[in-house]
Design an enzyme around this catalytic site. Structure first.
Site, PDB file in Angstrom:
ATOM      1  N   LYS A 215      -4.945 -11.113  -6.420  1.00 20.78           N
ATOM      2  CA  LYS A 215      -6.412 -10.867  -7.031  1.00 20.78           C
ATOM      3  C   LYS A 215      -6.850 -11.936  -7.964  1.00 20.78           C
ATOM      4  O   LYS A 215      -7.860 -12.388  -7.887  1.00 20.78           O
ATOM      5  CB  LYS A 215      -6.073  -9.450  -7.783  1.00 20.78           C
ATOM      6  CG  LYS A 215      -7.403  -9.117  -8.537  1.00 20.78           C
ATOM      7  CD  LYS A 215      -7.257  -7.750  -9.328  1.00 20.78           C
ATOM      8  CE  LYS A 215      -8.338  -7.600  -9.986  1.00 20.78           C
ATOM      9  NZ  LYS A 215      -8.337  -6.370 -10.924  1.00 20.78           N
TER      10      LYS A 215
ATOM     11  N   GLY B 122      -4.642  -4.262  -9.617  1.00 22.67           N
ATOM     12  CA  GLY B 122      -3.622  -4.623  -8.634  1.00 22.67           C
ATOM     13  C   GLY B 122      -2.657  -3.781  -7.790  1.00 22.67           C
ATOM     14  O   GLY B 122      -2.695  -3.238  -6.849  1.00 22.67           O
ATOM     15  N   ARG B 123      -2.273  -2.568  -8.888  1.00 21.61           N
ATOM     16  CA  ARG B 123      -1.288  -1.321  -8.324  1.00 21.61           C
ATOM     17  C   ARG B 123      -2.204  -0.351  -7.703  1.00 21.61           C
ATOM     18  O   ARG B 123      -1.587   0.455  -7.281  1.00 21.61           O
ATOM     19  CB  ARG B 123      -0.610  -0.917  -9.542  1.00 21.61           C
ATOM     20  CG  ARG B 123      -1.245  -0.372 -10.675  1.00 21.61           C
ATOM     21  CD  ARG B 123      -0.333  -0.499 -11.994  1.00 21.61           C
ATOM     22  NE  ARG B 123      -1.326   0.042 -13.162  1.00 21.61           N
ATOM     23  CZ  ARG B 123      -1.669  -0.993 -13.813  1.00 21.61           C
ATOM     24  NH1 ARG B 123      -1.521  -2.294 -13.632  1.00 21.61           N
ATOM     25  NH2 ARG B 123      -2.303  -0.700 -15.066  1.00 21.61           N
TER      26      ARG B 123
ATOM     27  N   GLU C  41       4.357 -16.715  -8.961  1.00 23.30           N
ATOM     28  CA  GLU C  41       5.209 -16.392  -7.850  1.00 23.30           C
ATOM     29  C   GLU C  41       4.533 -16.849  -6.236  1.00 23.30           C
ATOM     30  O   GLU C  41       5.075 -17.419  -5.457  1.00 23.30           O
ATOM     31  CB  GLU C  41       5.888 -15.030  -7.621  1.00 23.30           C
ATOM     32  CG  GLU C  41       6.888 -14.917  -8.754  1.00 23.30           C
ATOM     33  CD  GLU C  41       6.032 -14.216 -10.006  1.00 23.30           C
ATOM     34  OE1 GLU C  41       4.965 -14.442 -10.334  1.00 23.30           O
ATOM     35  OE2 GLU C  41       6.513 -13.342 -11.231  1.00 23.30           O
TER      36      GLU C  41
ATOM     37  N   GLU D 209       3.412   0.544 -14.889  1.00 18.77           N
ATOM     38  CA  GLU D 209       2.737  -0.440 -15.490  1.00 18.77           C
ATOM     39  C   GLU D 209       1.358   0.408 -15.856  1.00 18.77           C
ATOM     40  O   GLU D 209       0.725  -0.396 -16.648  1.00 18.77           O
ATOM     41  CB  GLU D 209       2.320  -1.472 -14.229  1.00 18.77           C
ATOM     42  CG  GLU D 209       1.697  -2.752 -14.722  1.00 18.77           C
ATOM     43  CD  GLU D 209       1.898  -3.899 -13.649  1.00 18.77           C
ATOM     44  OE1 GLU D 209       0.860  -3.551 -12.849  1.00 18.77           O
ATOM     45  OE2 GLU D 209       2.446  -4.905 -13.735  1.00 18.77           O
TER      46      GLU D 209
ATOM     47  N   LYS E  58       5.611 -14.074 -19.187  1.00 18.97           N
ATOM     48  CA  LYS E  58       4.927 -15.122 -18.375  1.00 18.97           C
ATOM     49  C   LYS E  58       4.807 -16.035 -19.118  1.00 18.97           C
ATOM     50  O   LYS E  58       5.221 -17.326 -18.734  1.00 18.97           O
ATOM     51  CB  LYS E  58       3.439 -14.699 -17.780  1.00 18.97           C
ATOM     52  CG  LYS E  58       3.546 -13.579 -16.591  1.00 18.97           C
ATOM     53  CD  LYS E  58       2.087 -13.281 -16.104  1.00 18.97           C
ATOM     54  CE  LYS E  58       1.975 -11.993 -15.211  1.00 18.97           C
ATOM     55  NZ  LYS E  58       0.778 -11.896 -14.858  1.00 18.97           N
TER      56      LYS E  58
ATOM     57  N   HIS F  26      24.874  10.948  -2.276  1.00 23.92           N
ATOM     58  CA  HIS F  26      26.055  10.608  -2.187  1.00 23.92           C
ATOM     59  C   HIS F  26      26.216   9.308  -3.280  1.00 23.92           C
ATOM     60  O   HIS F  26      27.073   8.526  -3.374  1.00 23.92           O
ATOM     61  CB  HIS F  26      26.693   9.977  -0.985  1.00 23.92           C
ATOM     62  CG  HIS F  26      26.714  11.094  -0.043  1.00 23.92           C
ATOM     63  ND1 HIS F  26      27.579  12.036   0.241  1.00 23.92           N
ATOM     64  CD2 HIS F  26      25.606  11.362   0.827  1.00 23.92           C
ATOM     65  CE1 HIS F  26      27.128  12.780   1.108  1.00 23.92           C
ATOM     66  NE2 HIS F  26      25.892  12.629   1.511  1.00 23.92           N
TER      67      HIS F  26
END
Ligand SMILES: O=P(O)(O)OC[C@H]1O[C@](O)(CO)[C@@H](O)[C@@H]1O
Length: 548
Positions: A207, A268-269, A213, A354, A513, A385
């Protein structure tokens, strides 16, 4: 902005919690033969059974009063109207518009019909997907594209990856979709090993087009292409981008015609429904992508119009608040009994944590209550398990959402009936538990001595009365996948609204950041680190020593 604790329903719920403390869910079922029916609601292909909760009719009445008093109806209207409900960034929050463009002509926001922009982007996506699948889009040696690699992180990664995986049975032949997110070079290295630059297209999804990254991985992908022989002039045949920052994307080297737009009014999410979802569309085709949008839209319509007492996101959100704030539950687990949904908890974790990991009310004053819980989970039966032991006998209360389709895409012998049986048995066991008397009888029946009974029986006691929701659908399809994710988006908003926080900003991620950049500079230079804490200094030294 007032704290939710000031609502009369909050105080009534605190009182009510004390009354309910000694009530067992099994007693609630025994007292009310209609409970399974009356604690049930359906929407957009999903049925929610919320009868296995520590709640009676009065609990639900008070929770819905709290929802009303928190101003839910106007909050919902505000979101759908495009009000700037993301107050710290002065933005509308309109992921619902991304799935409304097939059903509605216009949605004017700040003087712009956003649905026209949405439709035009969907058309651009259609063209791109068709060109890739037909072979019209060719690599620099005129070969058909066989692999698409999505590069992005956070919301520009998790949603598309999780949905593409959920829709595996609908995948189109011919093009494989891969995802790269982590700045750890091992991520992209392992993906590139599988690929040939001649037949690969990278979609760089960001965005902001400023995320470290993603930019590092996009640079690595470009360097790999050049290394593999792609001429500079042909790089555009191997790269597309999705961003709201076209200028930055162009500066990075993206051809303008290969850039898909995003907008400030999509968080974004919440963005998998936009062109950020392009990898999904490539994987399953545009027709299935539209079905995904339709499913989400059906849940939006339900959320907007259904009465609160029938409203799935409202019921689930209110029950979450009941446990977080009145039972001190610190976490909430999502356990899908479907292999294709195995990664879904990770997406909902980002979506919810977030969004609601906040400690300030909308007006900036501090909250007086706990807010978003820790969201976690994983696929059943695998978790049985592993961590289910803690769900059944641990000291913490963990409300669970079980999610299961009634029909499987892959009938293998009796597997699906076993899978479904396990899902039901987990919610049943959480509720009914096992008493000391039952444990003792079991041991005696198995021939244990009285000494053994006394020693072992306490370890076999399962307290029970642990709450869960069960969400069922006929089958996992693009439609029901869309409506399921939209359900959790709205559940998050419901809780944020009750707590009086802004669910749509994420200032908390910024400090890490900034400090990351500072430390990076120290790792790659001979800076004086003596002003740093001794731990960080030593860790920096360890890294530098290993590189020398
Ligand atoms: O799409 P972008 O701008 O690269 O951001 C990626 C992700 O980073 C975050 O801003 C958090 O760091 C998320 O909210 C977002 O989804």
């Amino acid at each position: 902005m007032s704290s939710p604790t000031q609502h009369s329903a909050w105080q009534a719920l605190a009182q009510h919690q004390q009354e309910m403390a000694s009530v067992k869910m099994t007693e609630l079922f025994a007292d009310d033969s209609t409970r399974a029916e009356s604690f049930k609601a359906s929407a957009a292909g999903w049925t929610l059974d919320y009868s296995k909760n520590r709640a009676n009719a009065n609990t639900m009445k008070l929770l819905l009063e709290l929802v009303e008093q928190a101003g839910m109806k106007s909050a919902i209207q505000g979101m759908f109207h495009g009000d700037h409900i993301n107050n710290t960034e002065d933005r509308s929050v309109l992921h619902v518009a991304l799935r409304a463009s097939q059903a509605q002509d216009s949605l004017m926001v700040d003087g712009v019909n956003v649905l026209e922009e949405v439709r035009s982007t969907l058309n651009q996506m259609e063209k791109f997907v068709a060109q890739l699948h037909s072979g019209e889009w060719k690599g620099y040696t005129d070969k058909k594209i066989t692999d698409v690699v999505s590069i992005g992180i956070g919301g520009s990664y998790l949603g598309p990856k999780v949905v593409a995986e959920a829709l595996t049975p609908y995948k189109k032949d011919g093009i494989k979709v891969h995802f790269v997110a982590n700045i750890d070079g091992s991520d992209i290295t392992e993906k590139l090993k599988l690929l040939n630059a001649e037949t690969t297209v990278f979609i760089v999804s960001s965005k902001s087009f400023g995320t470290l990254e993603t930019l590092y991985n996009a640079n690595a992908a470009r360097a790999w292409c050049i290394d593999q022989g792609v001429p500079d002039a042909d790089i555009k045949k191997h790269f597309a981008a999705v961003s709201s920052n076209v200028e930055k994307a162009v500066k990075f080297g993206m051809a303008e015609e290969n850039i898909f737009p995003m907008w400030d009014w999509v968080g974004g999410r919440y963005s998998l429904w936009s062109a950020i979802g392009l990898p999904i569309a490539v994987a399953v085709g545009m027709d299935k992508f539209y079905e995904l949008l339709d499913g989400a839209h059906a849940m939006d319509q339900h959320f907007k119009t259904a009465p609160l007492e029938e409203n799935l996101p409202v019921i689930m959100g209110a029950l979450g608040v009941w446990y977080s704030n009145f039972h001190n539950a610190q976490t909430h687990a999502l356990i899908p009994y479907d292999h294709y949904l195995r990664a879904m908890p990770a997406h909902i974790q980002q979506l919810d944590m977030e969004s609601n990991g906040k400690a300030n009310l909308l007006d900036g004053s501090g909250v007086a209550t706990d807010t978003g819980p820790i969201i976690w989970g994983g696929a059943g039966t695998n978790g049985q398990h592993a961590y289910h032991q803690l769900l059944h006998q641990g000291t913490r209360l963990v409300p669970v959402d079980f999610i299961a389709p009634l029909k499987t895409h892959n009938p293998v012998a009796d597997h699906h009936a076993q899978l479904f049986a396990n899902c039901l048995s987990q919610s049943q066991a959480l509720m009914v538990g096992k008493s000391l008397e039952q444990a003792e009888k079991e041991l005696r029946d198995a021939g244990a001595t009285e000494e053994q009974v006394a020693a072992i029986a306490p370890h076999k006691v399962i307290p029970g009365n642990r709450p869960s929701n069960t969400l069922l659908t006929e089958q996992l399809t693009p439609f029901t996948t869309g409506s399921l994710i939209a359900l959790y988006e709205h559940r998050t908003f419901v809780q944020g609204t009750i707590w009086g926080i802004n669910s749509f900003d994420q200032w908390g991620v910024e400090l890490g950041k900034v400090l990351g950049t500072d430390i990076y500079n120290r790792l790659v230079s001979d800076s004086d680190n003596s002003m740093l804490d001794a731990s960080t200094q030593a860790l920096i030294d360890a890294f530098k020593k290993a590189q020398s």
